[in-house]
Write an enzyme that holds these catalytic residues in place. Structure first.
Site, short mmCIF file in Angstrom:
data_model
loop_
_atom_site.label_atom_id
_atom_site.label_comp_id
_atom_site.label_asym_id
_atom_site.label_seq_id
_atom_site.Cartn_x
_atom_site.Cartn_y
_atom_site.Cartn_z
N THR A 193 -7.22 38.65 31.64
CA THR A 193 -7.44 39.31 30.35
C THR A 193 -7.07 40.56 30.19
OG1 THR A 193 -9.29 39.86 29.04
CG2 THR A 193 -9.71 40.40 31.35
N SER A 245 -5.52 52.29 12.10
CA SER A 245 -5.38 53.47 11.24
C SER A 245 -5.94 54.67 12.22
CB SER A 245 -6.25 53.55 9.97
OG SER A 245 -7.50 53.06 10.32
#
EC number: 2.3.1.35
Length: 407
Positions: A190, A407
């Site tokens: 992972t 963002s």
């Protein structure tokens, strides 16, 4: 086996460094370097996602087609995934920069990236970061910790662990660090994990050890059901412990496997417990399954159930969701044989017996489920196979984090 303080610099001959290259983040470190004083044999496991990031392809070539590795360069903030030939070229440029300043072959440099998919990395900043880190390489535990911090993205804590064992009368150390918080649902490992050891072991046996252990550790973690494009676990062994080289299975290999399993299990649980927005590590143990494959499938079905994860967040002993998740897993079992328990530091409580509620005390169940580590144990009474999976609760913050990640 002795658990010690440390991470990737705990083993002999390994050094690390970190720097703030401003690849995406401001006011924090975002690049790490791990370096061995001598060449290492290397093993790796990589994402099974068809969409593979450029660093995955680069590392696969180094691990599978070259005899040695000596350095790892990792950046956070931008994943260098879905970036075409240009992105792969930046892997080579990174390796070339490291090779020049470290005086090692470029094909012994592994690279890794994590962060936003689809953006090209600012290679000038990457190269400058490599040049800044090389003089700072240090074998201290603190240097390893700084490297672990530098590879974080939405992680809230650094993740590292180390152990020592004795092989052939020599002290062997295994240490590791990883990062991972979201886009976690591996079919091999992972996100990013780096494990170092001073054990003397052949490349073949090192890969055998990692590939076998991944199945019960990193492969059993799920935060959100999304398999990353960048999943990579690298294992480097430089032989500086001085033990007789491990070239076959036996007592020495078993000891090494025990240490590797501890490292990878700890790192896996750290990732699961630090899932994006999580307030609790959610562990699912399946006992008494007919086969190992059944046990794995059942545990993963429960740990990935959004409704179950939400119930864990609400400290709600909604056991019907767990039984339901096992029921749609595809595994055939008798639901009227299943016993289910909830367990944490606050105690252990039998919730259902033979598929029916025990009439448990809801307040006691809530108390158990209010801890930051919670385990559900299901006894299938179908055989003797077992498996354990790790995940986390599903919270409001998971959506907030991923709604504006770019963002």
């Amino acid at each position: 086996m002795e658990i010690i303080t440390g991470g990737v610099t705990a083993a002999k001959g390994f050094k690390a460094a970190a720097t703030a290259a401003e690849i995406k983040y401001k006011g924090r470190t975002d690049m790490a370097m791990v370096y061995s004083e001598v060449p290492c044999v290397a093993a790796g496991t990589f994402t099974t996602n068809v969409v593979k990031a450029a660093p995955v392809k680069w590392d696969q070539d180094v691990v599978y087609n070259h005899p040695a590795a000596q350095a790892v360069i990792c950046n956070s903030g931008i994943a260098n995934a879905c970036t075409g030939a240009e992105g792969y070229g930046y892997c080579k440029a990174t390796a070339d920069a490291a090779a020049e300043i470290l005086g090692i072959p470029a094909d012994s440099v592994l690279v890794a990236s994590t962060g936003v998919i689809g953006m090209q990395i600012p290679i000038d900043r990457i190269v400058n970061g490599v040049k800044a880190m090389a003089p700072k390489l240090d074998g201290s535990l603190e240097a390893g910790t700084e490297a672990a911090k530098a590879i974080m993205t939405t992680d809230t804590v650094k993740k590292e662990v180390a152990v020592q064992i004795e092989i052939g009368g020599k002290t062997v150390t295994v240490g590791g660090m990883c990062k991972g918080s979201g886009m976690i649902h591996p079919n091999m490992c992972t996100m990013l994990g780096f494990v170092t050891t001073d054990a003397a072991i052949s490349k073949e046996m090192l890969q055998k050890a990692l590939s076998a252990n991944i199945k019960d550790t990193f492969n059993m973690v799920s935060v959100d059901g999304d398999t990353s494009t960048n999943d990579t676990v690298l294992l480097l062994a430089n032989g500086m412990a001085g033990n007789l080289e491990i070239t076959e299975e036996g007592a020495d290999f078993d000891k090494f496997m025990e240490a590797l399993n501890y490292i990878n299990t700890c790192l896996s649980k750290k990732i699961a417990g630090d899932g994006e927005g999580a307030t609790a590590l959610f562990e699912v143990k399946i006992l008494g399954a007919k086969t190992k494959e059944d046990a794995v499938t059942l545990s993963k079905s429960v740990v990935t159930s959004s409704l179950t994860k939400a119930a864990i967040y609400g400290h709600d002993a909604n056991w019907g969701r767990i039984l339901c998740a096992m029921g749609y897993s595809g595994v055939q079992f008798d639901p009227e044989k299943v016993d289910l328990y909830f367990e944490s530091r606050a105690g252990k409580l039998k919730i259902i017996e033979n598929g029916v509620s025990t009439g448990y005390d809801e307040a006691e169940a809530t108390k158990i489920l209010s801890e930051d580590e919670v385990t559900a144990i299901a006894d299938m009474k179908m055989g003797d196979a077992t498996a354990t999976a790790w995940g986390c609760d599903l919270t409001y913050d998971y959506v907030k984090i991923n709604a504006d990640y770019r963002s």
